[in-house]
Design an enzyme around this catalytic site. Structure first.
Site, PDB file in Angstrom:
ATOM      1  N   PHE A 137       0.870  -1.187   0.000  1.00 13.15           N
ATOM      2  CA  PHE A 137       0.000   0.000   0.000  1.00 13.15           C
ATOM      3  C   PHE A 137       0.897   1.223   0.000  1.00 13.15           C
ATOM      4  CE2 PHE A 137      -1.854   3.658   1.934  1.00 13.15           C
ATOM      5  CZ  PHE A 137      -3.211   3.627   1.670  1.00 13.15           C
ATOM      6  N   GLU A 138       0.727   2.082  -0.965  1.00  8.88           N
ATOM      7  CA  GLU A 138       1.426   3.373  -0.949  1.00  8.88           C
ATOM      8  C   GLU A 138       0.537   4.388  -1.628  1.00  8.88           C
ATOM      9  OE1 GLU A 138       5.097   2.792  -3.168  1.00  8.88           O
ATOM     10  OE2 GLU A 138       6.280   2.615  -1.335  1.00  8.88           O
ATOM     11  N   ILE A 139       0.419   5.564  -1.029  1.00  8.36           N
ATOM     12  CA  ILE A 139      -0.116   6.709  -1.758  1.00  8.36           C
ATOM     13  C   ILE A 139       1.010   7.733  -1.699  1.00  8.36           C
ATOM     14  CG2 ILE A 139      -1.895   8.492  -1.872  1.00  8.36           C
ATOM     15  CD1 ILE A 139      -3.774   6.591  -0.417  1.00  8.36           C
TER      16      ILE A 139
ATOM     17  N   HIS B 171      12.130   2.066  -0.220  1.00  9.88           N
ATOM     18  CA  HIS B 171      11.279   3.261  -0.239  1.00  9.88           C
ATOM     19  C   HIS B 171      11.239   3.930   1.132  1.00  9.88           C
ATOM     20  CE1 HIS B 171       8.513   2.553  -3.990  1.00  9.88           C
ATOM     21  NE2 HIS B 171       9.791   2.557  -4.286  1.00  9.88           N
TER      22      HIS B 171
END
Lengths: 388, 388
Positions: free
Chosen positions: A284-286, A321
């Site tokens: 999950f990444e925004i 990241h």
């Protein structure tokens, strides 16, 4: 004034009044009468978009006139991005169905699907059935995906075998390593991603457990956020034995890239000597692709990639990241999306706050929420950000 | 005519015209402006229903004035019925969430939840969060659930042990047998079920794969159906060694109950000598409780129950219901709901027809649809009903 003009003014006034009262009080009236929906309805439902022939990888389930639609609702320059194999079709359909129901049917953000081989027609059709948004399907260039020639395969295999012996998940997999390197350094370089700034990464077989009654993209934009997460676990140390040493070297070589008020305090419990293995779970990444495209991250990724560690060890894109976000962003630029109930086997983030849970009509089990389980780093995040 | 009257007529005419155009063309406008929604909005959202104190087991998530709501949309006298344990909460929430999204948020049919012990407050609250419909929670009387005293436990245990040795699913479970007997003979006798005629049985952890754009209850009513199914597999022979013999005996004793044009041809490939083990998978049922409450089924269930076969063997409610439907109903009164994509581990019914699949925005995999797999009886059903 002519009589007809007086009629007209009265009628227009009444219409306008009724329209605004209904828009303010009734979500679904608002949906039904928004410019984009009326435009959609007038244009009809078709998979053949204007220019579809020149863009064979572009599917429009409904023919959205996007400039017209944008009149009605502010949207960020954002997309979903989903890396999937053709064999992931059922799981991908599930994920898209859920994000549509819980969020995107009201927003119609587009999707980019990426694969190291061409998507099947069946894949494109079943996905397009799930959403009225623009869906685009891209093939990843080989040099962004496969193990580079200069990697010493013998050395790489030796480490893979070692991780297999230790029963580390994906320890023996080359394709998993390809994926981690791709997600670390290349997804934001794909042609289909170039037109976007913001992305929301989704994987096959994930769950969205709550209604998302706000727009996380415009939230990020309005609040100067660069990276958003929902789950933060510990990494398997065996997969990244040399990573922290490389991070320390990079920081010494490039002090100019290190942000003030950064989140490196989240990554170490002893002032930077050791990595505490905390990271944001990147399935999950925004986030803001300008961050990955900027000189700091480019230098960082290129340095890491040059060490071969994606193959000589088994570095995940999650710690890569996360360490970058912790170094190059201010801690205030990293956001925990508490409201977004999210599950990726075996972990689930379920909002603990009663109001958030109820407002979101969440279908997850708060008692199973990962936030404060033993493998979660949330307590470190709370300390860093002063939540406790 | 006065000027104000002419204004009024013009304005009313225009409103009415616009309203009907939007209702006909825009589903969500229709939802927003239906009497029930406007009523809901005017009354506000509250869990405290009038009379809640005198009905402590009744939860209203929204306070629906049902007589007002019925002005707007025709509904059948129908309910969902869900048998669940408190430990089934997560799976029950999933099932309710899906039937709401795919069907019931547009219809607001009520729910009856049944359990052999009281539901927890957490269960009731989490379920009520999933739906705006009336939800009622009942406790099953012991005599409808537990193994009767007159059952010879030694004899029952001998058969359970035998099925365990044969690795038959639930072979050793008494509570599974309680459940099968309850579903065969008692669910429609529960106090909370008395006010309803039609029911849709749902279990925890099932999936609804397609939008259900029609009302199966009013469909049943309008088309004189009594029993609806989606999946029809073969039964495990070891669980029902004496059942067919009892059915044959019952038919001889009660020829008056056997329907003309019945579906018994679906149950035997040799003119009634042997049971071919075909049955409707009763974890999904949409049916008419008047059928179970009528003399034919009462006599049949009481006869079966008197043999002790629910405990001396391991009779499922699926073959019991199915054999009854095949005997006492006309074959035209039994309906295959092709449009309803439905999954209950390990089987899924996914509509094969392209138009049905697309219209339903189905998220299942047609290639995995059970309909014509080796363990499915669908081909027998097609023969009986002349579909092939």
């Amino acid at each position: 004034m002519h009589l007809w003009a007086r009629y007209l003014i009265l009628v227009l006034g009444l219409f306008t009044g009724l329209h605004y009262v209904l828009r303010l009080t009734q979500d679904s009236y608002s949906q039904a009468t928004s410019f984009e929906n009326i435009a959609l309805h007038l244009k009809g439902s078709t998979k053949e978009a204007p220019g579809a022939q020149s863009e064979p990888e572009t599917y429009h389930h409904l023919n959205v006139n996007s400039s017209f639609a944008l009149l009605a609702k502010r949207r960020a320059n954002a997309t979903f991005v989903i890396l999937a194999r053709n064999s992931d079709l059922n799981g991908t359909v599930q994920s898209v169905y859920q994000i549509e129901e819980r969020f995107n049917k009201k927003h119609r953000y587009p999707y980019v699907f990426l694969n190291d081989e061409p998507f099947t027609e069946e894949f494109k059709q079943r996905i397009s059935l799930m959403t009225s948004s623009l869906t685009e399907f891209g093939v990843i260039p080989s040099q962004h995906w496969n193990q580079p020639d200069w990697i010493d395969e013998e050395k790489a295999k030796k480490f893979r075998d070692k991780l297999v012996e230790q029963d580390i998940i994906y320890g023996g997999s080359v394709s998993y390593r390809n994926m981690c390197r791709f997600n670390s350094g290349f997804f934001f370089k794909q042609e289909l991603m170039q037109k976007y700034r913001w992305y929301w990464r989704i994987e096959p077989d994930v769950n969205f457990h709550c209604d998302i009654d706000f727009d996380p993209f415009t939230f990020m934009e309005d609040n100067n956020k660069v990276y958003g997460f929902t789950i933060t676990p510990y990494e398997f140390e065996a997969t990244i034995p040399s990573l922290w040493g490389h991070v320390q070297d990079f920081m010494k070589q490039h002090p100019e890239y290190i942000a003030q008020d950064n989140a490196m305090g989240f990554m170490s419990n002893d002032g930077g000597e050791h990595y505490n293995l905390c990271h944001f779970w990147s399935n999950f990444e925004i986030a803001d692709m300008e961050f990955w495209r900027a000189p700091a991250y480019s230098a960082f990724f290129n340095y890491l990639d040059s060490t071969g560690g994606f193959y000589y060890e088994r570095w995940g894109d999650a710690p890569v990241h996360s360490l970058a976000a912790a170094m190059f962003a201010k801690k205030d630029e990293i956001h925990f999306f508490n409201e977004i109930g999210y599950g990726h086997h075996p972990f689930t983030h379920c909002p603990r706050d009663e109001n958030v849970y109820t407002k979101g009509r969440c279908n997850c089990d708060r008692q199973q929420s990962f936030d404060y389980h033993g493998y979660s780093c949330m307590i470190h995040w709370d300390k860093l950000t002063g939540r406790v």
